[in-house]
Write a protein that holds these residues in place. Structure first.
Motif, PDB file in Angstrom:
ATOM      1  N   HIS A 124       0.824  -1.209   0.000  1.00 29.10           N
ATOM      2  CA  HIS A 124       0.000   0.000   0.000  1.00 29.10           C
ATOM      3  C   HIS A 124       0.855   1.253   0.000  1.00 29.10           C
ATOM      4  CE1 HIS A 124      -3.604   2.510   1.249  1.00 29.10           C
ATOM      5  NE2 HIS A 124      -4.022   1.815   0.202  1.00 29.10           N
ATOM      6  N   GLY A 125       1.849   1.274  -0.888  1.00 31.54           N
ATOM      7  CA  GLY A 125       2.668   2.471  -1.032  1.00 31.54           C
ATOM      8  C   GLY A 125       3.514   2.770   0.193  1.00 31.54           C
ATOM      9  N   PHE A 126       3.818   4.055   0.387  1.00 32.64           N
ATOM     10  CA  PHE A 126       4.739   4.442   1.464  1.00 32.64           C
ATOM     11  C   PHE A 126       3.989   4.823   2.727  1.00 32.64           C
ATOM     12  CE2 PHE A 126       7.318   4.776  -2.337  1.00 32.64           C
ATOM     13  CZ  PHE A 126       8.446   4.077  -1.935  1.00 32.64           C
ATOM     14  N   ASN A 127       3.252   3.853   3.270  1.00 37.91           N
ATOM     15  CA  ASN A 127       2.615   4.005   4.576  1.00 37.91           C
ATOM     16  C   ASN A 127       3.698   4.039   5.651  1.00 37.91           C
ATOM     17  OD1 ASN A 127       3.073   1.005   5.321  1.00 37.91           O
ATOM     18  ND2 ASN A 127       2.095   0.978   3.324  1.00 37.91           N
ATOM     19  N   ALA A 128       3.300   4.180   6.896  1.00 39.98           N
ATOM     20  CA  ALA A 128       4.268   4.377   7.981  1.00 39.98           C
ATOM     21  C   ALA A 128       5.281   3.233   8.087  1.00 39.98           C
ATOM     22  CB  ALA A 128       3.529   4.541   9.303  1.00 39.98           C
ATOM     23  N   SER A 129       4.822   1.986   8.011  1.00 40.82           N
ATOM     24  CA  SER A 129       5.751   0.872   8.191  1.00 40.82           C
ATOM     25  C   SER A 129       6.688   0.715   6.990  1.00 40.82           C
ATOM     26  CB  SER A 129       4.977  -0.433   8.436  1.00 40.82           C
ATOM     27  OG  SER A 129       4.082  -0.710   7.381  1.00 40.82           O
ATOM     28  N   THR A 130       6.174   0.909   5.775  1.00 40.58           N
ATOM     29  CA  THR A 130       7.032   0.819   4.588  1.00 40.58           C
ATOM     30  C   THR A 130       8.052   1.948   4.588  1.00 40.58           C
ATOM     31  OG1 THR A 130       5.259  -0.214   3.314  1.00 40.58           O
ATOM     32  CG2 THR A 130       7.061   0.771   2.073  1.00 40.58           C
ATOM     33  N   PHE A 131       7.615   3.161   4.937  1.00 45.02           N
ATOM     34  CA  PHE A 131       8.546   4.287   5.013  1.00 45.02           C
ATOM     35  C   PHE A 131       9.607   4.024   6.080  1.00 45.02           C
ATOM     36  CE2 PHE A 131       9.939   8.448   6.560  1.00 45.02           C
ATOM     37  CZ  PHE A 131      10.316   9.042   5.364  1.00 45.02           C
ATOM     38  N   THR A 132       9.192   3.429   7.193  1.00 42.35           N
ATOM     39  CA  THR A 132      10.147   3.102   8.256  1.00 42.35           C
ATOM     40  C   THR A 132      11.182   2.104   7.760  1.00 42.35           C
ATOM     41  OG1 THR A 132       8.501   3.509   9.976  1.00 42.35           O
ATOM     42  CG2 THR A 132      10.388   2.154  10.584  1.00 42.35           C
ATOM     43  N   ALA A 133      10.729   1.094   7.015  1.00 46.58           N
ATOM     44  CA  ALA A 133      11.659   0.101   6.469  1.00 46.58           C
ATOM     45  C   ALA A 133      12.667   0.767   5.536  1.00 46.58           C
ATOM     46  CB  ALA A 133      10.884  -0.985   5.723  1.00 46.58           C
ATOM     47  N   ILE A 134      12.177   1.667   4.667  1.00 54.63           N
ATOM     48  CA  ILE A 134      13.066   2.359   3.734  1.00 54.63           C
ATOM     49  C   ILE A 134      14.028   3.279   4.478  1.00 54.63           C
ATOM     50  CG2 ILE A 134      13.142   4.059   1.864  1.00 54.63           C
ATOM     51  CD1 ILE A 134      12.289   1.305   0.934  1.00 54.63           C
ATOM     52  N   ALA A 135      13.510   4.005   5.470  1.00 53.20           N
ATOM     53  CA  ALA A 135      14.367   4.913   6.240  1.00 53.20           C
ATOM     54  C   ALA A 135      15.503   4.147   6.919  1.00 53.20           C
ATOM     55  CB  ALA A 135      13.540   5.656   7.281  1.00 53.20           C
ATOM     56  N   ALA A 136      15.175   2.999   7.493  1.00 52.15           N
ATOM     57  CA  ALA A 136      16.207   2.187   8.141  1.00 52.15           C
ATOM     58  C   ALA A 136      17.189   1.644   7.112  1.00 52.15           C
ATOM     59  CB  ALA A 136      15.557   1.046   8.924  1.00 52.15           C
TER      60      ALA A 136
END
Length: 377
Positions: free
Chosen positions: A184-196
């Protein structure tokens, strides 16, 4: 510079994986409407799509499905370690710790080459279901059930969780639910994974961070809140008055409204059909009736404001029918979303894996004098 609260409207990268039209209520994985995938695809095929950017040919799908099936089993010492986790721990805490521990057991943990990431990603996608099912069994005071390679991902998950081979209908319900939650795109958990991962940490650390983010009640945990709402309402007869009281107090109706969608969440539309099937064939008609009344009554006020049911509104009824208590609703979400997390990490690494470093508007004072400790008394 204007502050984008919650990063609203900020674009930080490009992606081909997911497109969301929030105004029209449309969702696509690599250009394919989610309704088509939920109706015609399987979790294995959808996962291949998310990792490769295209649908597989028949032989590719067979080989990919077999590769996932071979990776389902957990190391014996990890299973033994699970038995030392607190039984009272929330299943998302259990999953978060299990992923972290699994990473420590990998001697090549720090290898983030493209090939290594793909192989580790397959491992995690296959094993998430095994971890969650083992946790469910242990919470029930039972031994974890080893995975089978002759069942689909969805059917094997239900088999490991409940101890009996599911019916084709049950397996299909779970398959569709996993597809709907896979990306579902860059939701909070996906964004967190990318940020890490943008720090060039290992995949296990990035996924552990994503699990921790998904655990929050404003993200993955929202589906638990919907079932608690149903329990609070109690009966269909009480639903309308309950909604009116909530709206009069300007309180939230759980499962309604979405940060992106200003129309009916397309995933909720698919899940509503599944929930109706559950109500008609499996005796959960009371829960379904309550939700339909809540949707209708709340919609009179909320729909004109662009607030409609989201994916969490109907998912709990489906999960409950498949044998899961509400504390396992978010882990099921993770069993699906691990495919999206891995797919986005692979895509972001291929793009450039630029380190994420947002700024903030400073609103404090400057040149504040230091006051000695004795003068602060």
């Amino acid at each position: 510079m204007e502050v984008a609260r919650g990063l609203e409207g900020v674009l930080f990268t490009e992606s081909r994986m997911c497109y969301i039209d929030g105004q029209q209520g449309k969702l696509y994985y690599y250009g394919i409407p989610i309704q088509e995938l939920a109706e015609k695809s399987s979790f294995e095929e959808t996962t291949f799509l998310l990792l490769h950017g295209r649908l597989p040919r028949r032989q590719e799908l067979e080989e990919f499905s077999a590769a996932l099936a071979r990776r389902r089993a957990l190391p014996a010492h990890l299973l033994e370690s699970f038995k030392r986790y607190p039984v009272s721990a929330h299943p998302m805490s259990f999953l978060r710790t299990a992923v972290s521990e699994f990473g420590m057991l990998d001697p090549t943990e720090g290898d983030i080459s493209r090939e290594a990431l793909y192989e580790k990603g397959l491992d995690l996608i296959a094993k998430f279901a095994t971890i969650v099912a083992a946790n469910k069994r242990l919470k029930e005071g039972k031994e974890p059930i080893p995975p089978r390679e002759d069942l689909s991902h969805a059917a094997n998950f239900l088999y490991m969780a409940n101890g009996v081979e599911p019916s084709p209908e049950q397996a299909r319900l779970m398959d569709a639910a996993l597809i709907l939650h896979a990306e579902h795109g860059f939701n909070a958990s996906t964004f967190t994974a990318i940020a890490a991962f943008s720090t060039e940490t290992d995949l296990y650390s990035a996924i552990t961070a994503a699990v921790a983010s998904l655990k929050g009640p404003r993200h993955g945990g929202a589906n638990e809140a919907v079932m608690r709402m149903i329990q609070e309402i109690g009966t269909p007869e009480r639903a309308r008055e309950w909604v009116r009281e909530k709206l009069a107090k300007k309180e939230r109706i759980m499962g309604m409204g979405h940060r992106v969608y200003k129309a009916f969440d397309p995933r909720a539309g698919v899940l509503e059909k599944l929930a109706r099937l559950v109500a008609e064939k499996h005796g959960h008609s009371k829960e379904y009736q309550i939700l339909k009344i809540v949707e209708e009554e709340a919609g009179k006020v909320l729909n004109p404001r662009g607030i409609y049911p989201n994916v969490d509104f109907y998912s709990g009824v489906v999960y409950s029918d498949l044998g899961f208590s509400l504390e396992f609703f978010t882990p099921i979400f993770a069993v699906a979303r691990i495919s999206g997390w891995v797919g986005h990490i692979l895509e972001y690494q291929e793009l450039d894996n630029r380190l994420l470093r947002p700024g903030a508007k400073y609103v404090g004072e400057l040149d504040v004098p230091y006051v000695p400790l004795e003068a602060r008394e």
